[in-house]
Scaffold this motif. Sequence first.
Motif, PDB file in Angstrom:
ATOM      1  N   ASN A  61       0.831  -1.207   0.000  1.00  0.00           N
ATOM      2  CA  ASN A  61       0.000   0.000   0.000  1.00  0.00           C
ATOM      3  C   ASN A  61       0.865   1.257   0.000  1.00  0.00           C
ATOM      4  O   ASN A  61       0.604   2.203  -0.752  1.00  0.00           O
ATOM      5  CB  ASN A  61      -0.948   0.017   1.199  1.00  0.00           C
ATOM      6  CG  ASN A  61      -2.050  -1.015   1.095  1.00  0.00           C
ATOM      7  OD1 ASN A  61      -2.372  -1.504   0.018  1.00  0.00           O
ATOM      8  ND2 ASN A  61      -2.630  -1.362   2.228  1.00  0.00           N
ATOM      9  N   GLN A  65       1.165   4.123  -3.012  1.00  0.00           N
ATOM     10  CA  GLN A  65       1.005   5.555  -2.777  1.00  0.00           C
ATOM     11  C   GLN A  65       2.252   6.326  -3.193  1.00  0.00           C
ATOM     12  O   GLN A  65       2.164   7.405  -3.770  1.00  0.00           O
ATOM     13  CB  GLN A  65       0.670   5.829  -1.306  1.00  0.00           C
ATOM     14  CG  GLN A  65      -0.692   5.293  -0.879  1.00  0.00           C
ATOM     15  CD  GLN A  65      -1.816   5.836  -1.734  1.00  0.00           C
ATOM     16  OE1 GLN A  65      -1.935   7.035  -1.930  1.00  0.00           O
ATOM     17  NE2 GLN A  65      -2.649   4.948  -2.242  1.00  0.00           N
ATOM     18  N   LYS A  68       2.362   6.536  -6.995  1.00  0.00           N
ATOM     19  CA  LYS A  68       1.397   7.523  -7.474  1.00  0.00           C
ATOM     20  C   LYS A  68       1.904   8.938  -7.256  1.00  0.00           C
ATOM     21  O   LYS A  68       1.806   9.791  -8.138  1.00  0.00           O
ATOM     22  CB  LYS A  68       0.046   7.330  -6.789  1.00  0.00           C
ATOM     23  CG  LYS A  68      -0.700   6.111  -7.276  1.00  0.00           C
ATOM     24  CD  LYS A  68      -2.014   5.933  -6.545  1.00  0.00           C
ATOM     25  CE  LYS A  68      -2.748   4.695  -7.034  1.00  0.00           C
ATOM     26  NZ  LYS A  68      -3.999   4.454  -6.317  1.00  0.00           N
ATOM     27  N   LYS A  69       2.459   9.185  -6.085  1.00  0.00           N
ATOM     28  CA  LYS A  69       2.971  10.523  -5.763  1.00  0.00           C
ATOM     29  C   LYS A  69       4.160  10.866  -6.670  1.00  0.00           C
ATOM     30  O   LYS A  69       4.275  11.981  -7.156  1.00  0.00           O
ATOM     31  CB  LYS A  69       3.383  10.582  -4.300  1.00  0.00           C
ATOM     32  CG  LYS A  69       3.807  11.939  -3.837  1.00  0.00           C
ATOM     33  CD  LYS A  69       4.110  11.950  -2.357  1.00  0.00           C
ATOM     34  CE  LYS A  69       4.530  13.329  -1.898  1.00  0.00           C
ATOM     35  NZ  LYS A  69       4.854  13.349  -0.464  1.00  0.00           N
TER      36      LYS A  69
END
Length: 74
Positions: A61, A65, A68-69
């Motif tokens: 997870n 993230q 994506k960032k």
Amino acid sequence: MDLNLRKAIVTNIAANDQEQLEATIVDAIQNGEEKMLPGLGVLFELIWKQSDEQEKQEMVNSLEQGVKKATTSL
């Protein structure tokens, strides 16, 4: 020449305490040198192998993230 990179990296950090291990990780990330990537990969492999399924899911997870960032800042 037979070079076992995993073994060499683990042998190199075998006597390190938590503070030294953290410093190794932080230094490798801050320097951003490509040559440090295999070592970070071996460290991640060691963490992954010692983690239970919940911890692995948390790492995945966090990785999702982070990816994506990172891709939004390109």
